[in-house]
Design a protein around this motif. Sequence first.
Motif: not given
Length: 227
Positions: A38, A61, A63, A66, A69, A93, A95
Amino acid sequence: MPSIPRRLMLTGSLAGVLTATAGCSLLEQRSAKDETPKNSGDTTASSSHGGAELVPVRQGQGQPGQWADCGPVCVLMVLLALGKTPEGWNPDDPVPAIMAIQGAGRMDLPRPEAMEGSTLTQMAAGLGSYQVRTRRVLDAEAALKAAREQRMAVINVMTHQFSWPQDLPDKVPHVVVLAGHDEATDEYLIMDPMSRAEDNSVHRASADEITAAMTSRSDVGGLVAES
């Protein structure tokens, strides 16, 4: 490392139009690890911006999508530096905030699993959804001038153009936040969403390094936050 100046006066804004893909492509990132830590790392080097801070955020992260992003994450970092709280923001967090800025009424991106990067136009829309206006810059000197004026900018670069380690092994289109200028050292401040977890900090680079990184792409340019 010299200390980052405690106050960088910034204003926000958005109005750029550019359609070339600025984010990192999912297809080009197959060699990257799917499971990543994370948003850990050194954020203690953050500087104060009229009550807000420079908060480095990593795109890796875990997701969906990712590695595409970098654009949404740069938008989040600019918003935080301008003292705005993005929808879903949680420093422990990120995300939910990353996913929210991608969505309808913000950047209006495709489903994360289908996304292969984002454009400066889409980043402008995301910032604009928070009443942040921008202007487009077409060369490195204009971006560096904005940084010397302590304005935030998102700039087009390629990965592996700077000295710090990055999560992906391949050289691909990317965007980073050009976050200001330290007059004492003549260094520029950069937040890179591709930074590895162990080096997730506000980085420093010279004007020559930034110029080389920007001109390594055919679509040289970026967005500068105005108000």
